[in-house]
Design a protein around this motif. Structure first.
Motif, short mmCIF file in Angstrom:
data_model
loop_
_atom_site.label_atom_id
_atom_site.label_comp_id
_atom_site.label_asym_id
_atom_site.label_seq_id
_atom_site.Cartn_x
_atom_site.Cartn_y
_atom_site.Cartn_z
N ALA A 1 0.99 7.82 -5.11
CA ALA A 1 2.14 7.53 -4.25
C ALA A 1 2.11 8.41 -2.99
O ALA A 1 2.41 7.94 -1.89
CB ALA A 1 3.44 7.74 -5.01
N GLU A 2 1.76 9.68 -3.16
CA GLU A 2 1.67 10.58 -2.01
C GLU A 2 0.53 10.17 -1.07
O GLU A 2 0.61 10.39 0.13
CB GLU A 2 1.46 12.02 -2.47
CG GLU A 2 2.65 12.62 -3.17
CD GLU A 2 2.34 13.97 -3.79
OE1 GLU A 2 3.31 14.73 -3.99
OE2 GLU A 2 1.17 14.28 -4.08
N HIS B 1 -1.55 1.51 -1.72
CA HIS B 1 -0.92 0.27 -2.14
C HIS B 1 -1.93 -0.86 -2.07
O HIS B 1 -2.77 -0.91 -1.17
CB HIS B 1 0.27 -0.07 -1.24
CG HIS B 1 1.33 0.98 -1.24
ND1 HIS B 1 2.19 1.17 -2.30
CD2 HIS B 1 1.64 1.92 -0.33
CE1 HIS B 1 3.00 2.16 -2.03
NE2 HIS B 1 2.69 2.65 -0.84
N ASP C 1 -0.21 7.15 -0.52
CA ASP C 1 0.20 5.85 0.01
C ASP C 1 -0.84 4.78 -0.28
O ASP C 1 -1.22 4.00 0.58
CB ASP C 1 0.45 5.97 1.51
CG ASP C 1 1.30 4.82 2.04
OD1 ASP C 1 2.09 4.26 1.25
OD2 ASP C 1 1.15 4.48 3.23
N ARG D 1 -3.37 15.07 -5.05
CA ARG D 1 -2.07 14.46 -4.76
C ARG D 1 -1.92 13.22 -5.62
O ARG D 1 -2.88 12.70 -6.14
CB ARG D 1 -1.99 14.09 -3.28
CG ARG D 1 -2.14 15.31 -2.37
CD ARG D 1 -2.29 14.94 -0.93
NE ARG D 1 -1.02 14.44 -0.40
CZ ARG D 1 -0.90 13.88 0.78
NH1 ARG D 1 -1.94 13.72 1.56
NH2 ARG D 1 0.27 13.45 1.19
N ARG E 1 -7.40 4.75 -8.10
CA ARG E 1 -6.26 5.56 -7.64
C ARG E 1 -6.25 6.93 -8.32
O ARG E 1 -5.97 7.94 -7.69
CB ARG E 1 -4.95 4.84 -7.91
CG ARG E 1 -4.71 3.67 -6.99
CD ARG E 1 -3.44 2.97 -7.34
NE ARG E 1 -3.17 1.90 -6.39
CZ ARG E 1 -2.38 0.90 -6.63
NH1 ARG E 1 -1.74 0.81 -7.77
NH2 ARG E 1 -2.19 -0.03 -5.72
#
Length: 64
Positions: free
Chosen positions: A32-33, A37, A35, A29, A20
């Motif tokens: 979280a930006e 998961h 996305d 980015r 990540r």
């Protein structure tokens, strides 16, 4: 088995975190930006009890 499962979980969690961070750095980015998961996590070295077709017999299945 429990020790191996714990080690595997921590190893995958660490690799997920580093992956990540690499994507975040590459694309400028936050994770979280982006996305990012985790959808599903299961260790390949977990054995689970399974009933066998013959009555009264049990087995351990690897990589269920």
């Amino acid at each position: 088995m429990a020790c191996a499962a714990n080690y595997a979980w921590v190893n995958r969690a660490s690799m997920t975190f580093l992956c990540r961070q690499a994507f975040a750095k590459t694309f400028g980015r936050t994770p979280a930006e982006l996305d990012m998961h985790l959808v599903y996590d299961v260790s390949h070295n977990i054995a689970k009890a399974r009933a066998r077709p013959a009555p009264g017999l049990a087995a351990r299945c690897h990589r269920v």
